[in-house]
Structure formats: C-alpha cells, structure tokens
Design a protein around this motif. Sequence first.
Motif, PDB file in Angstrom:
ATOM      1  N   ALA A 133       0.819  -1.212   0.000  1.00 53.53           N
ATOM      2  CA  ALA A 133       0.000   0.000   0.000  1.00 53.53           C
ATOM      3  C   ALA A 133       0.850   1.258   0.000  1.00 53.53           C
ATOM      4  CB  ALA A 133      -0.940  -0.012   1.201  1.00 53.53           C
ATOM      5  N   ASP A 134       1.890   1.285   0.842  1.00 53.35           N
ATOM      6  CA  ASP A 134       2.741   2.471   0.931  1.00 53.35           C
ATOM      7  C   ASP A 134       3.380   2.794  -0.423  1.00 53.35           C
ATOM      8  OD1 ASP A 134       2.160   2.534   3.606  1.00 53.35           O
ATOM      9  OD2 ASP A 134       4.138   1.863   4.281  1.00 53.35           O
ATOM     10  N   ALA A 135       3.952   1.759  -1.033  1.00 58.18           N
ATOM     11  CA  ALA A 135       4.650   1.961  -2.298  1.00 58.18           C
ATOM     12  C   ALA A 135       3.686   2.372  -3.401  1.00 58.18           C
ATOM     13  CB  ALA A 135       5.392   0.689  -2.695  1.00 58.18           C
ATOM     14  N   ALA A 136       2.521   1.724  -3.445  1.00 54.91           N
ATOM     15  CA  ALA A 136       1.531   2.077  -4.459  1.00 54.91           C
ATOM     16  C   ALA A 136       1.083   3.524  -4.300  1.00 54.91           C
ATOM     17  CB  ALA A 136       0.334   1.134  -4.354  1.00 54.91           C
ATOM     18  N   ALA A 137       0.845   3.943  -3.055  1.00 57.15           N
ATOM     19  CA  ALA A 137       0.384   5.309  -2.815  1.00 57.15           C
ATOM     20  C   ALA A 137       1.441   6.336  -3.191  1.00 57.15           C
ATOM     21  CB  ALA A 137      -0.010   5.462  -1.343  1.00 57.15           C
ATOM     22  N   LEU A 138       2.682   6.107  -2.758  1.00 54.01           N
ATOM     23  CA  LEU A 138       3.740   7.080  -3.014  1.00 54.01           C
ATOM     24  C   LEU A 138       4.081   7.182  -4.494  1.00 54.01           C
ATOM     25  CD1 LEU A 138       6.030   6.300   0.030  1.00 54.01           C
ATOM     26  CD2 LEU A 138       4.958   8.505  -0.446  1.00 54.01           C
ATOM     27  N   THR A 139       4.145   6.057  -5.162  1.00 50.36           N
ATOM     28  CA  THR A 139       4.489   6.104  -6.583  1.00 50.36           C
ATOM     29  C   THR A 139       3.382   6.774  -7.389  1.00 50.36           C
ATOM     30  OG1 THR A 139       3.704   3.807  -6.785  1.00 50.36           O
ATOM     31  CG2 THR A 139       6.076   4.153  -6.574  1.00 50.36           C
ATOM     32  N   LEU A 140       2.132   6.447  -7.102  1.00 46.73           N
ATOM     33  CA  LEU A 140       1.046   7.075  -7.835  1.00 46.73           C
ATOM     34  C   LEU A 140       1.004   8.582  -7.579  1.00 46.73           C
ATOM     35  CD1 LEU A 140      -1.538   6.533  -9.613  1.00 46.73           C
ATOM     36  CD2 LEU A 140      -2.809   6.714  -7.470  1.00 46.73           C
ATOM     37  N   ARG A 141       1.135   8.964  -6.311  1.00 48.45           N
ATOM     38  CA  ARG A 141       1.048  10.383  -5.957  1.00 48.45           C
ATOM     39  C   ARG A 141       2.141  11.189  -6.630  1.00 48.45           C
ATOM     40  NH1 ARG A 141      -0.955  14.554  -5.263  1.00 48.45           N
ATOM     41  NH2 ARG A 141      -1.615  15.595  -3.364  1.00 48.45           N
ATOM     42  N   SER A 142       3.299  10.571  -6.851  1.00 44.70           N
ATOM     43  CA  SER A 142       4.410  11.275  -7.492  1.00 44.70           C
ATOM     44  C   SER A 142       4.440  11.060  -8.999  1.00 44.70           C
ATOM     45  CB  SER A 142       5.743  10.834  -6.869  1.00 44.70           C
ATOM     46  OG  SER A 142       5.871   9.422  -6.884  1.00 44.70           O
ATOM     47  N   PRO A 205      14.890  -2.022  -3.414  1.00 44.82           N
ATOM     48  CA  PRO A 205      14.692  -3.222  -2.600  1.00 44.82           C
ATOM     49  C   PRO A 205      14.412  -2.871  -1.151  1.00 44.82           C
ATOM     50  CG  PRO A 205      17.033  -2.853  -2.915  1.00 44.82           C
ATOM     51  CD  PRO A 205      16.320  -1.712  -3.598  1.00 44.82           C
ATOM     52  N   ARG A 206      13.515  -3.612  -0.539  1.00 43.99           N
ATOM     53  CA  ARG A 206      13.262  -3.485   0.903  1.00 43.99           C
ATOM     54  C   ARG A 206      13.207  -4.889   1.475  1.00 43.99           C
ATOM     55  NH1 ARG A 206       8.842   0.719   3.008  1.00 43.99           N
ATOM     56  NH2 ARG A 206       9.800  -0.048   4.929  1.00 43.99           N
ATOM     57  N   GLY A 207      14.170  -5.205   2.318  1.00 43.76           N
ATOM     58  CA  GLY A 207      14.193  -6.539   2.890  1.00 43.76           C
ATOM     59  C   GLY A 207      15.518  -6.823   3.560  1.00 43.76           C
ATOM     60  N   ILE A 384       9.025   4.976   1.069  1.00 45.10           N
ATOM     61  CA  ILE A 384       9.301   3.863   0.183  1.00 45.10           C
ATOM     62  C   ILE A 384      10.492   3.062   0.691  1.00 45.10           C
ATOM     63  CG2 ILE A 384      11.008   4.787  -1.442  1.00 45.10           C
ATOM     64  CD1 ILE A 384       7.705   3.347  -2.576  1.00 45.10           C
ATOM     65  N   GLY A 385      11.274   3.664   1.590  1.00 45.50           N
ATOM     66  CA  GLY A 385      12.449   3.016   2.143  1.00 45.50           C
ATOM     67  C   GLY A 385      13.427   4.063   2.644  1.00 45.50           C
ATOM     68  N   ILE A 386      14.533   3.582   3.200  1.00 45.38           N
ATOM     69  CA  ILE A 386      15.606   4.459   3.664  1.00 45.38           C
ATOM     70  C   ILE A 386      16.790   4.283   2.716  1.00 45.38           C
ATOM     71  CG2 ILE A 386      17.205   4.996   5.535  1.00 45.38           C
ATOM     72  CD1 ILE A 386      14.444   5.558   6.450  1.00 45.38           C
ATOM     73  N   SER A 387      17.294   5.387   2.212  1.00 48.77           N
ATOM     74  CA  SER A 387      18.449   5.321   1.324  1.00 48.77           C
ATOM     75  C   SER A 387      19.691   5.775   2.071  1.00 48.77           C
ATOM     76  CB  SER A 387      18.241   6.213   0.099  1.00 48.77           C
ATOM     77  OG  SER A 387      19.434   6.290  -0.665  1.00 48.77           O
ATOM     78  N   THR A 388      20.743   4.959   2.015  1.00 48.98           N
ATOM     79  CA  THR A 388      22.014   5.318   2.651  1.00 48.98           C
ATOM     80  C   THR A 388      23.082   5.667   1.622  1.00 48.98           C
ATOM     81  OG1 THR A 388      22.635   2.972   2.740  1.00 48.98           O
ATOM     82  CG2 THR A 388      21.554   3.905   4.677  1.00 48.98           C
ATOM     83  N   GLY A 389      22.701   5.697   0.362  1.00 44.28           N
ATOM     84  CA  GLY A 389      23.651   6.068  -0.682  1.00 44.28           C
ATOM     85  C   GLY A 389      23.875   7.565  -0.715  1.00 44.28           C
TER      86      GLY A 389
END
Length: 417
Positions: A133-142, A205-207, A384-389
């Motif tokens: 749900a989170d990913a679907a919402a964020l990607t659609l909204r953006s 990726p998230r996992g 959508i996740g945490i990026s450390t790059g």
Amino acid sequence: MTNPAQLITDMGNKARAAFLTLSGVTDAQKSTALISAARHLRAGAATILEANGRDMESARDRDLSDAMLDRLMIDESRLEAIAAAVENVAELPDPVGQIIDRSERPNGLMMERVRVPLGVIGIIYESRPNVTADAAALTLRSGNAVILRGGSEAIESNRAIFEAMTAGLAEEGLPENAIQLVQTTDRAAVGAMLKASGLIDIIIPRGGKSLVKRVQDEARVPVLAHLDGICHTYIGKDADQDKAIAIAVNAKMRRTGVCGAMETLLIDQDYPAPGPLLRALIDAGCEVRGDDMIMELDPRTVPADADDWNTEYLAPIVAAKMVRDMEEAVAHIAEHGSHHTDVIVTEDSAIADEFIRRADSAIVMHNASSQFADGGEFGLGAEIGISTGRLHARGPVALEGLTTYKWVVRGTGQVRP
C-alpha cells in the motif's frame, strides 16, 4: 504459463503506457484515487485479515523468525494505520511540476529546473505487506508507475491489499496498470526485473541483507537502497540520565525488527551513570553484549566479539562499548556503521553540533530515539524506504525522492551566435 522474463516484459510495457497516461492526470485526480483506495482497504478488512492469517500460518510452519513474523502480521490496528498512511499521502503536496530554481541568463533565456516523476519503478520487498500500500500510494502520488514484487511469505496479504488499491484507482478512472503486482512467487521474476533496463527506470529493494545484496550485485538498472541498519546511540558524558535511559530503551526495544532499531550502544567513559542505563536495557529484556568495561558494570552482560560491532541483530540484543570521548565514538561509527541512523545523547550543544557534522549518516539525531527513522515521523507520509547512498535521495525516501528534474528553457526567439 508465461515465463518470468516475458511476464516482466509485459508488465513493463503496461507500466510504461500507464506512466504516460499519468502525465495527463491532475493532482486532484491522484489524490481522490488514493482516498478511494484507502476506503477500499477499510471495506476489504475482513478479506485482507483472512489473507494475512493464511500467510501467518504458513510462515509459522516455515519457522520464520519472530522478527519476520512481526513484520508480516496485520491486525485491525495495523490495517487502519495502512489505510491512514494512504490518506496521508493523498493530502501531501504534489511534488510534480514544482520549480526547484529559476535563473535568467544575460541573453534573456529563463532557465528552470522542474520536478518530474522517475518513470517506472520496480520495488522488491520481503515480509511487510504494508509496503504494497505504501509503495503504491507514493508512486502514484508522485506520478510514477510501479511494479511490485513482494516475498512469497506475504503473497496472500499482498494480493488482497493490491486488489483494494487498484479498485480505488479504477473507481476514479485512473489506469489500473499504474500499480501492478507480480503474482508469481518464482524467484526468476526478481532476476527478470533486475535485468529490465529500458522498461524499469529504478529498482528499490526493501528486505534482508541477502535480498538487497543480490539486487545491488545483479541489477542492470539504477538501485536505491540500504544494505544494513547498524544504528548507534552514543551517550555523551553530559547526557541527562533520564533521557539517556528512555532513549536507549526505546531505540532498542520499541520494535527490535525495524531498520532504525539501535544495534550498538556507545557510552562515554566519563558518563556518570552507565550502570542504571545497562540495567534498564537488561530489565526490559535486552541481551547486552559488552566489552570488558561494560561487563564490569553488570554481571548479566555477556562478552562481545569482533562480529558484534558489525551485526544488525533485528532482535532484543545490543552490542555495548565504552569509548573515551566523542572522537572515539565517531571513529567507531565510521568503521562499523552502515550510514543509516546514528544518535548522540548530550546536553552539550557544541558537542552535539560537532557529532552532527562528523557522523556520515543519512540520518543524524540529537536527544531522540533512532526509532524515529521513518518517513511518517519525518512528516513525509509513508516512505518507500531508507536510502544510505550518496546519489539522488538520502534518508527516508518519500514523494520528493521519487522525482527527478528536467530543465525547462523559456525564450523569446533567441538564437545562439
């Protein structure tokens, strides 16, 4: 049955077409569609919880860890939180079309950098069905299209949540293929996504560590990810005792299976009350693995070995070490950290500012629990996740992190001499 490579090719082509359609969709339409999706999530609660029950039963049969079970489980309160997060995203300002900056050249040309969607996003994740749900919402909204590939342990939950989300899109006339779920559990589908250059613009990726490492090693498209969440809390010599205990216990024990959980506790050798701090953690059910100085403070501690400083436990275990000062704390974090989230607890603002400057992490906190490392807590809505790059986006990635920019040049007939 369609082979995984052909499946991803077909999904990628559908996603690309949906992405082009989304470019003509208004902000109000996207927002309304997400509100509709949240309504369908609530209306489908019985179906979603029943599906999650099947996943939980299967996961227990497979002897998945307690941390994995916690990530997988949905109850009524968690489902309400999922629906509320979708609504929160619907209420956020649309980043698409925002002018980042504008300048005028001597020849009169107006130069603008304008936010635009990334395109087609592939998201590969494990355990947590809320990501669907989170990913679907964020990607659609953006303004992006998304291809979701969840773990086999959550397949039933993901399908039920996906059906509710796409029902919301259909109700408002948006392209259903803007959100797609890979329905097969064949791991070859992951490999096909990683090689789908030209169809998928970025992989997130998230996992667990093995999943993220595979994605980073095999991907032929850009990747936005973090590999480990080895988060540190440094208790400075001037830390308030009550704050130190509350922050350390919360950072470790609130939810041990999240990437923002504290995994290493660093205590300044001049901090006057290390014993009560360790007692509070142990009394809360945490195993403390310490160096020699830590072990002298409480007989219930156990010795740490070299691997403990590099371990993301995702369990009620913490590595603890006495350090001489902030210099040694920063050096330890630089050697063993994962650039995720690191915390200093101190009442000395000058020391705090120095730590913030020198800790090379995506998130640095002062006098707060590392469990706040979450997009929702940052006011970004669901993440959508945490990026450390170091490139594109860092820290919690939400709407703005799912955009790039293009240059728009406005002239009045200028030609280059």
